[in-house]
Design a protein around this motif. Sequence first.
Motif, PDB file in Angstrom:
ATOM      1  N   PRO A 240       0.788  -1.051  -0.104  1.00  0.00           N
ATOM      2  CA  PRO A 240      -0.296  -0.657   0.450  1.00  0.00           C
ATOM      3  C   PRO A 240       1.191   1.415  -0.077  1.00  0.00           C
ATOM      4  O   PRO A 240       0.235   2.553  -0.331  1.00  0.00           O
ATOM      5  N   MET A 241       2.376   1.069   0.440  1.00  0.00           N
ATOM      6  CA  MET A 241       2.602   2.385   0.796  1.00  0.00           C
ATOM      7  C   MET A 241       3.150   2.708  -0.679  1.00  0.00           C
ATOM      8  O   MET A 241       3.965   4.051  -1.113  1.00  0.00           O
ATOM      9  N   GLU A 242       3.237   2.156  -1.863  1.00  0.00           N
ATOM     10  CA  GLU A 242       3.141   2.171  -3.026  1.00  0.00           C
ATOM     11  C   GLU A 242       2.670   2.904  -4.232  1.00  0.00           C
ATOM     12  O   GLU A 242       2.439   3.021  -5.249  1.00  0.00           O
ATOM     13  N   HIS A 243       1.671   3.106  -3.691  1.00  0.00           N
ATOM     14  CA  HIS A 243       0.296   3.414  -4.215  1.00  0.00           C
ATOM     15  C   HIS A 243      -0.047   4.115  -3.470  1.00  0.00           C
ATOM     16  O   HIS A 243      -0.754   4.916  -2.238  1.00  0.00           O
ATOM     17  N   LYS A 244      -0.381   5.435  -4.474  1.00  0.00           N
ATOM     18  CA  LYS A 244      -0.879   6.857  -3.878  1.00  0.00           C
ATOM     19  C   LYS A 244      -2.625   6.200  -3.634  1.00  0.00           C
ATOM     20  O   LYS A 244      -3.452   7.215  -2.938  1.00  0.00           O
ATOM     21  N   THR A 246      -4.931   3.558  -3.385  1.00  0.00           N
ATOM     22  CA  THR A 246      -5.289   2.342  -2.911  1.00  0.00           C
ATOM     23  C   THR A 246      -6.026   1.643  -3.480  1.00  0.00           C
ATOM     24  O   THR A 246      -6.046   0.912  -3.607  1.00  0.00           O
ATOM     25  N   VAL A 247      -7.181   2.389  -2.941  1.00  0.00           N
ATOM     26  CA  VAL A 247      -7.952   1.578  -2.967  1.00  0.00           C
ATOM     27  C   VAL A 247      -8.874   1.381  -4.392  1.00  0.00           C
ATOM     28  O   VAL A 247      -9.167   0.620  -4.863  1.00  0.00           O
ATOM     29  N   GLY A 248      -7.936   2.897  -5.518  1.00  0.00           N
ATOM     30  CA  GLY A 248      -8.629   2.398  -6.638  1.00  0.00           C
ATOM     31  C   GLY A 248      -7.624   1.582  -6.999  1.00  0.00           C
ATOM     32  O   GLY A 248      -8.212   0.489  -8.046  1.00  0.00           O
ATOM     33  N   ASP A 249      -6.190   1.489  -6.935  1.00  0.00           N
ATOM     34  CA  ASP A 249      -5.062   0.630  -7.587  1.00  0.00           C
ATOM     35  C   ASP A 249      -5.587  -1.087  -7.211  1.00  0.00           C
ATOM     36  O   ASP A 249      -5.521  -2.193  -8.007  1.00  0.00           O
ATOM     37  N   LEU A 250      -6.069  -1.132  -6.040  1.00  0.00           N
ATOM     38  CA  LEU A 250      -7.164  -2.409  -5.583  1.00  0.00           C
ATOM     39  C   LEU A 250      -8.251  -3.010  -6.034  1.00  0.00           C
ATOM     40  O   LEU A 250      -8.117  -4.333  -6.530  1.00  0.00           O
ATOM     41  N   LYS A 251      -9.007  -2.193  -6.078  1.00  0.00           N
ATOM     42  CA  LYS A 251     -10.000  -2.433  -6.549  1.00  0.00           C
ATOM     43  C   LYS A 251      -9.859  -2.469  -8.814  1.00  0.00           C
ATOM     44  O   LYS A 251     -10.883  -3.606  -9.236  1.00  0.00           O
ATOM     45  N   ALA A 252      -8.647  -2.252  -8.958  1.00  0.00           N
ATOM     46  CA  ALA A 252      -8.443  -2.505 -10.487  1.00  0.00           C
ATOM     47  C   ALA A 252      -7.961  -3.428 -10.626  1.00  0.00           C
ATOM     48  O   ALA A 252      -8.123  -4.528 -11.706  1.00  0.00           O
ATOM     49  N   LEU A 253      -7.707  -4.449  -9.811  1.00  0.00           N
ATOM     50  CA  LEU A 253      -7.007  -5.884  -9.192  1.00  0.00           C
ATOM     51  C   LEU A 253      -7.882  -6.885  -9.945  1.00  0.00           C
ATOM     52  O   LEU A 253      -7.822  -8.290 -10.684  1.00  0.00           O
TER      53      LEU A 253
END
Length: 379
Positions: A240-244, A246-253
């Motif tokens: 999570p520290m590498e993502h601005k 976090t939620v958007g990038d998790l959902k994109a998975l």
Amino acid sequence: MKGLLYYNRGDLRFSEEVPEPKVVNDNDVKIKVAYCGICGTDLHEYLEGPIFFPKAGKKDKISGFELPLCPGHEMSGVVVEVGDKVTHVKKGDHVVIEATSHCSDKARYKETMKQGLPFCSACKAGKPNICKDLNFLGLGTGSGGFGQYVVYGSDHVLKLPEFVPLDTAALVEPISVAWHAVEQANFKPGQTALVIGGGPIGLASILALKGHKASRIVCSEPALMRRQFAERLGAEVFNPMEHKDTVGDLKALVPETEGFDAAFDCSGIPITFQTSIDALGHGGIAVNVAIWADKPIQYNPMSLTYQEKLATGSMGYVVKDFAEVIEAIANGLIPLESVRVLITGKVSAQDTVEKGFNELINHKESNVKILVTPNGEQL
Ligand SMILES: [Zn+2]
Ligand SMILES: [Zn+2]
């Protein structure tokens, strides 16, 4: 017998004079402890307790016992004696213990039996894990697995398949905590899951999700060593520290469902609680598995409402969870080698405070589960 005694916060002592528990009821089973894992709860009792243990001068609600008491609730061992009415296990069997204690266990201890206490509504409904007086063997109810022997009711004792080694078997307890949480999410084969936090319960959740045939398991964890453990168990990892976003990038998975079917907060901080809801797809279920300090946090109720998500919690386990974990190990859905990855150390009862408790407190990230061997190493 030899073992550890919990006297109070910060006061845990090795003793050769721990009272040896005896078979007194006709459904009692006496077990020679092989291995007993050190749990986060044990560390909390040591650093901040007594929490489950009775306070000085008070009695345990189930057993009526007072401190000092022998801790340890993640046990495996060998049956050495059974009461007259025990039929499903016998001397020599390898077993694990489902460690909860609740209304039905009060009858085992004469003092409370005389009070004729009625069962609470949760116990009546078949949910003893949320009993109003819930406690655990090794956290106040009876002598626990950091001693050479334990005695408990046969309804809490489960026989192991022969091919499961006793050290690996001590992990059935923490995996059952996670298994219960996955059941709370009403999880179906093929669904996707987010595990937030790669500590012992987060890692156990990855195994429980494998046992439920999850199609994707993503573990979000900032610490490198914990991400490496999660990867070894077969999860995809996310820092999570590498993502601005976090939620958007998790959902994109998981683009198919625009978010996960289920999320498990095994960290227990406000941001992870909110993420466990926000990273779900519509109708997803967030389960709080973490134990929090007893104080409120802020969160946005509309994050549930707009997409009819659910947020719930999971408390301990029931016997069925243990049986299903053992079955998942037996049929290979939870591979034995993966369970073994979680064992990062073994210590004697004498060395438990120094090389067990202090090691876990000071080197959190390189350890998952340290097992105590009250009767010496045995396989
Ligand atoms: Zn525990
Ligand atoms: Zn109850």
